[in-house]
Write a protein that holds these residues in place. Structure first.
Motif, PDB file in Angstrom:
ATOM      1  N   UNK A 140     -21.647 -80.907  53.890  1.00  0.00           N
ATOM      2  CA  UNK A 140     -22.569 -79.773  54.028  1.00  0.00           C
ATOM      3  C   UNK A 140     -22.968 -79.231  52.659  1.00  0.00           C
ATOM      4  N   UNK A 141     -22.000 -79.180  51.741  1.00  0.00           N
ATOM      5  CA  UNK A 141     -22.293 -78.694  50.389  1.00  0.00           C
ATOM      6  C   UNK A 141     -23.313 -79.596  49.703  1.00  0.00           C
ATOM      7  N   UNK A 142     -23.150 -80.901  49.838  1.00  0.00           N
ATOM      8  CA  UNK A 142     -24.072 -81.829  49.188  1.00  0.00           C
ATOM      9  C   UNK A 142     -25.463 -81.758  49.810  1.00  0.00           C
ATOM     10  N   UNK A 143     -25.547 -81.579  51.102  1.00  0.00           N
ATOM     11  CA  UNK A 143     -26.850 -81.563  51.769  1.00  0.00           C
ATOM     12  C   UNK A 143     -27.635 -80.286  51.472  1.00  0.00           C
ATOM     13  N   UNK A 144     -26.952 -79.239  51.088  1.00  0.00           N
ATOM     14  CA  UNK A 144     -27.648 -77.952  50.915  1.00  0.00           C
ATOM     15  C   UNK A 144     -27.778 -77.501  49.471  1.00  0.00           C
ATOM     16  N   UNK A 145     -27.065 -78.113  48.539  1.00  0.00           N
ATOM     17  CA  UNK A 145     -27.065 -77.580  47.172  1.00  0.00           C
ATOM     18  C   UNK A 145     -27.536 -78.556  46.117  1.00  0.00           C
ATOM     19  N   UNK A 146     -27.907 -79.772  46.492  1.00  0.00           N
ATOM     20  CA  UNK A 146     -28.264 -80.770  45.481  1.00  0.00           C
ATOM     21  C   UNK A 146     -29.760 -81.044  45.417  1.00  0.00           C
ATOM     22  N   UNK A 147     -30.569 -80.186  46.024  1.00  0.00           N
ATOM     23  CA  UNK A 147     -32.017 -80.306  45.897  1.00  0.00           C
ATOM     24  C   UNK A 147     -32.668 -81.242  46.886  1.00  0.00           C
ATOM     25  N   UNK A 148     -31.934 -81.748  47.851  1.00  0.00           N
ATOM     26  CA  UNK A 148     -32.517 -82.601  48.893  1.00  0.00           C
ATOM     27  C   UNK A 148     -32.748 -81.704  50.103  1.00  0.00           C
ATOM     28  N   UNK A 149     -34.046 -81.331  50.321  1.00  0.00           N
ATOM     29  CA  UNK A 149     -34.328 -80.336  51.346  1.00  0.00           C
ATOM     30  C   UNK A 149     -34.099 -80.861  52.762  1.00  0.00           C
ATOM     31  N   UNK A 150     -34.396 -82.121  53.003  1.00  0.00           N
ATOM     32  CA  UNK A 150     -34.220 -82.687  54.349  1.00  0.00           C
ATOM     33  C   UNK A 150     -33.496 -84.035  54.225  1.00  0.00           C
ATOM     34  N   UNK A 174     -21.394 -82.308  39.957  1.00  0.00           N
ATOM     35  CA  UNK A 174     -22.574 -82.366  40.821  1.00  0.00           C
ATOM     36  C   UNK A 174     -23.684 -83.092  40.081  1.00  0.00           C
ATOM     37  N   UNK A 175     -24.447 -83.897  40.789  1.00  0.00           N
ATOM     38  CA  UNK A 175     -25.619 -84.553  40.230  1.00  0.00           C
ATOM     39  C   UNK A 175     -26.767 -84.345  41.211  1.00  0.00           C
ATOM     40  N   UNK A 176     -27.639 -83.379  40.897  1.00  0.00           N
ATOM     41  CA  UNK A 176     -28.756 -83.057  41.783  1.00  0.00           C
ATOM     42  C   UNK A 176     -29.879 -84.062  41.598  1.00  0.00           C
ATOM     43  N   UNK A 177     -30.928 -83.947  42.420  1.00  0.00           N
ATOM     44  CA  UNK A 177     -32.027 -84.910  42.358  1.00  0.00           C
ATOM     45  C   UNK A 177     -32.821 -84.770  41.074  1.00  0.00           C
ATOM     46  N   UNK A 178     -32.734 -83.615  40.402  1.00  0.00           N
ATOM     47  CA  UNK A 178     -33.473 -83.459  39.154  1.00  0.00           C
ATOM     48  C   UNK A 178     -32.731 -84.056  37.972  1.00  0.00           C
ATOM     49  N   UNK A 179     -31.558 -84.664  38.248  1.00  0.00           N
ATOM     50  CA  UNK A 179     -30.804 -85.316  37.190  1.00  0.00           C
ATOM     51  C   UNK A 179     -29.862 -84.405  36.466  1.00  0.00           C
ATOM     52  N   UNK A 180     -29.883 -83.123  36.777  1.00  0.00           N
ATOM     53  CA  UNK A 180     -28.997 -82.186  36.109  1.00  0.00           C
ATOM     54  C   UNK A 180     -27.627 -82.226  36.763  1.00  0.00           C
ATOM     55  N   UNK A 200     -35.159 -87.977  46.710  1.00  0.00           N
ATOM     56  CA  UNK A 200     -34.343 -88.921  45.961  1.00  0.00           C
ATOM     57  C   UNK A 200     -32.904 -88.892  46.425  1.00  0.00           C
ATOM     58  N   UNK A 201     -32.012 -89.289  45.517  1.00  0.00           N
ATOM     59  CA  UNK A 201     -30.588 -89.379  45.834  1.00  0.00           C
ATOM     60  C   UNK A 201     -29.808 -88.473  44.900  1.00  0.00           C
ATOM     61  N   UNK A 202     -28.819 -87.796  45.464  1.00  0.00           N
ATOM     62  CA  UNK A 202     -27.966 -86.913  44.674  1.00  0.00           C
ATOM     63  C   UNK A 202     -26.533 -87.075  45.158  1.00  0.00           C
ATOM     64  N   UNK A 203     -25.584 -86.629  44.341  1.00  0.00           N
ATOM     65  CA  UNK A 203     -24.192 -86.743  44.758  1.00  0.00           C
ATOM     66  C   UNK A 203     -23.354 -85.660  44.112  1.00  0.00           C
ATOM     67  N   UNK A 204     -22.185 -85.462  44.701  1.00  0.00           N
ATOM     68  CA  UNK A 204     -21.186 -84.597  44.096  1.00  0.00           C
ATOM     69  C   UNK A 204     -19.845 -85.318  44.154  1.00  0.00           C
ATOM     70  N   UNK A 205     -18.982 -84.996  43.184  1.00  0.00           N
ATOM     71  CA  UNK A 205     -17.656 -85.598  43.105  1.00  0.00           C
ATOM     72  C   UNK A 205     -16.605 -84.537  43.375  1.00  0.00           C
ATOM     73  N   UNK A 206     -15.476 -84.988  43.967  1.00  0.00           N
ATOM     74  CA  UNK A 206     -14.378 -84.069  44.255  1.00  0.00           C
ATOM     75  C   UNK A 206     -13.067 -84.814  44.067  1.00  0.00           C
ATOM     76  N   UNK A 207     -11.969 -84.034  43.976  1.00  0.00           N
ATOM     77  CA  UNK A 207     -10.659 -84.664  43.828  1.00  0.00           C
ATOM     78  C   UNK A 207      -9.996 -84.809  45.193  1.00  0.00           C
ATOM     79  N   UNK A 208      -8.701 -85.172  45.187  1.00  0.00           N
ATOM     80  CA  UNK A 208      -8.002 -85.445  46.437  1.00  0.00           C
ATOM     81  C   UNK A 208      -7.775 -84.206  47.281  1.00  0.00           C
ATOM     82  N   UNK A 209      -8.017 -83.022  46.710  1.00  0.00           N
ATOM     83  CA  UNK A 209      -7.875 -81.783  47.483  1.00  0.00           C
ATOM     84  C   UNK A 209      -9.223 -81.240  47.922  1.00  0.00           C
TER      85      UNK A 209
END
Length: 354
Positions: A287-297, A341-347, A326-335
Motif C-alpha cells: 500500500x505504501x508503494x502504490x500511494x507514495x511513489x508517484x504511480x497514480x494508478x 524509496x525510488x519514485x518514478x521521477x528517479x528521486x 513508469x516503475x518505482x520501488x521501495x526497499x525494506x529490511x526483515x522487520x
C-alpha cells in the motif's frame, strides 16, 4: 479350478470382502466333495487286467528298496508272445513287488512267465506262481534278446507330467483370479487422516552433492489476493512442504502468485528461512508503494525478497509497482522497516518509516 477357488478365498480375505471369500470357499468345498466321491466310486483292490500268458527273458533286474517282505524290483524284459498272437518279441520295463523268498529265482538271462495285454503291450506282470505246464516251458525255453528299438512304453501322460499339468492348472487359476481383482489389490487407497498433497508445479534438478529447486503456486477466484490477511504465510507454508526445506534464496510475491527458489550449495548466510519473513506486514508495504511513489494508478505490484549482503543482515525486501507513469520501488529490511524509496521521477530517499 482348485487354484482359482483357493486364490478367491485369499483375495477375499485380503480385501475383507465376505461375498468373495464365501464364493471361493464354497467352490473349494465343492471340489473337495467331488474328489472324495470320485475316489469312493473307484473300485478298490482291483486286480491286474486279464491278459495272455507268454515267456519273457529277464535282461536286467534291480531291487529299488523296501523293508517289508515284498520289495519293489525293476525289470527289463524281452517278451516273446505266442505264435498265435502274430506279434514279434519286444522290450519292456516294469516294476513289480517280489517276495524276498522268491527273489533268487529271478536272475539276468533267466526265463519267466509273464502276463500281458495285446492291446497294451507295456502292461506286463510276472506270474510268480505259474502252472506246472508254463513252469516247465520256462525251464526249457531259450529266448533271444529283442533290440532296444522294440522297447514299448505307456504313450499316455506319465505321472510326473500329470503332476506338472495339475500344478500349471492350479497356478493358472490363481493368476486369473488375481488379475480379475488386480485393481482393488494393487491400488493403494489414501489414508483418510492424511491430507492430500497439493499438485506441485515445481521444477528441480539434483545430484548427490547439490540441489537447486524452484516452485510456485497460483491462487485464483474472487477474494484470493495474496494481500488478504494470513494468505501469504499459508502459501509459504505450502511451498515449504513442496520443496521439503524452509531455507531458500529468493521469494517472489505477486497479486495471485508466489514463487520460491533455493540452492543447497549456498552457505547459511546466502539463504533465509521462509517462516522468518514478516508476511503480515508486507501488505502494508505494498500500500505504501502504490500511494507514495508517484504511480497514480498502479497496474501491478511485485515483492522480491533476497538474502542480506552483510554479516548478520536479514533478508532484503523490495516492493515494485508499475503503471502508466513508469516503475518505482521501495526497499525494506526483515522487520518491514523502509530503508529506501525510488519514485518514478528517479528521486530516491532513505526513510525510516515503517
Amino acid at each position: 479350478m482348485a487354484g482359482a477357488a483357493l486364490a478367491t478365498v485369499t483375495v477375499g480375505v485380503i480385501l475383507e470382502d465376505i461375498p468373495v471369500s464365501a464364493v471361493g470357499g464354497g467352490a473349494l468345498a465343492l471340489l473337495i466333495l467331488l474328489a472324495v466321491l470320485g475316489g469312493k466310486r473307484r473300485p478298490a483292490g482291483e486286480g491286474p487286467p486279464a491278459g495272455r500268458l507268454a515267456l519273457a527273458r529277464i535282461e536286467d533286474l534291480r531291487a529299488t528298496g523296501g523293508e517289508s517282505a515284498d520289495v519293489p524290483v525293476r525289470f527289463r524284459l524281452t517278451v516273446a508272445p505266442e505264435p498265435g498272437d502274430a506279434r514279434p518279441a519286444y522290450r519292456v520295463k516294469i516294476t513289480q513287488h517280489i517276495n524276498l523268498a522268491d527273489l533268487p529265482a529271478y536272475r539276468p538271462r533267466g526265463i519267466a512267465v509273464v502276463e500281458y495285454r495285446p492291446d497294451k503291450p507295456w502292461d506286463v506282470r510276472i506270474v510268480t506262481r505259474p502252472t506246472p505246464e508254463w513252469a516247465r516251458r520256462a525251464e526249457e525255453a531259450e529266448i533271444d534278446s529283442a533290440p532296444d528299438s522294440t522297447l514299448v512304453s505307456n504313450p499316455d501322460v506319465d505321472e510326473g507330467s500329470w503332476c506338472l499339468l495339475v500344478l500349471l492348472a492350479f497356478l493358472a487359476g490363481a493368476v486369473l483370479v488375481v488379475l480379475l481383482f488386480r485393481g482393488p489389490l494393487f491400488t493403494a487407497e489414501p489414508d483418510e487422516d492424511t491430507p492430500a498433497k497439493p499438485p506441485s508445479s515445481s521444477s528441480s534438478s539434483s545430484s548427490s552433492s547439490s540441489r537447486t529447486f524452484s516452485t510456485s503456486t497460483t491462487v485464483s477466484g474472487p477474494g484470493t489476493s495474496l494481500l488478504a490477511f494470513g494468505r501469504m504465510r499459508a502459501t509459504a507454508t505450502d511451498l515449504e512442504t513442496r520443496v521439503e526445506t524452509a531455507y531458500v534464496t529468493e521469494v517472489t510475491i505477486e497479486e495471485h502468485r508466489m514463487a520460491v527458489r533455493g540452492d543447497s550449495t549456498r552457505p547459511p548466510t546466502g539463504t533465509f528461512h521462509l517462516q522468518s519473513l514478516p508476511y503480515e506486514l508486507l501488505p502494508g508495504l505494498v500500500r505504501e508503494a502504490r500511494t507514495t511513489l508517484g504511480v497514480r494508478d498502479p497496474e501491478s505490484w511485485r515483492i522480491d525478497i533476497t538474502p542480506g549482503t552483510g554479516a548478520g543482515e536479514g533478508p532484503r525486501v523490495r516492493v515494485t509497482v508499475s503503471g502508466e507513469e513508469g516503475t518505482a520501488h521501495l526497499d525494506a529490511d526483515a522487520t518491514a522497516r523502509i530503508t529506501d524509496r525510488r519514485a518514478v521521477d528517479g528521486k530516491g530517499a532513505v526513510d525510516g518509516k515503517g
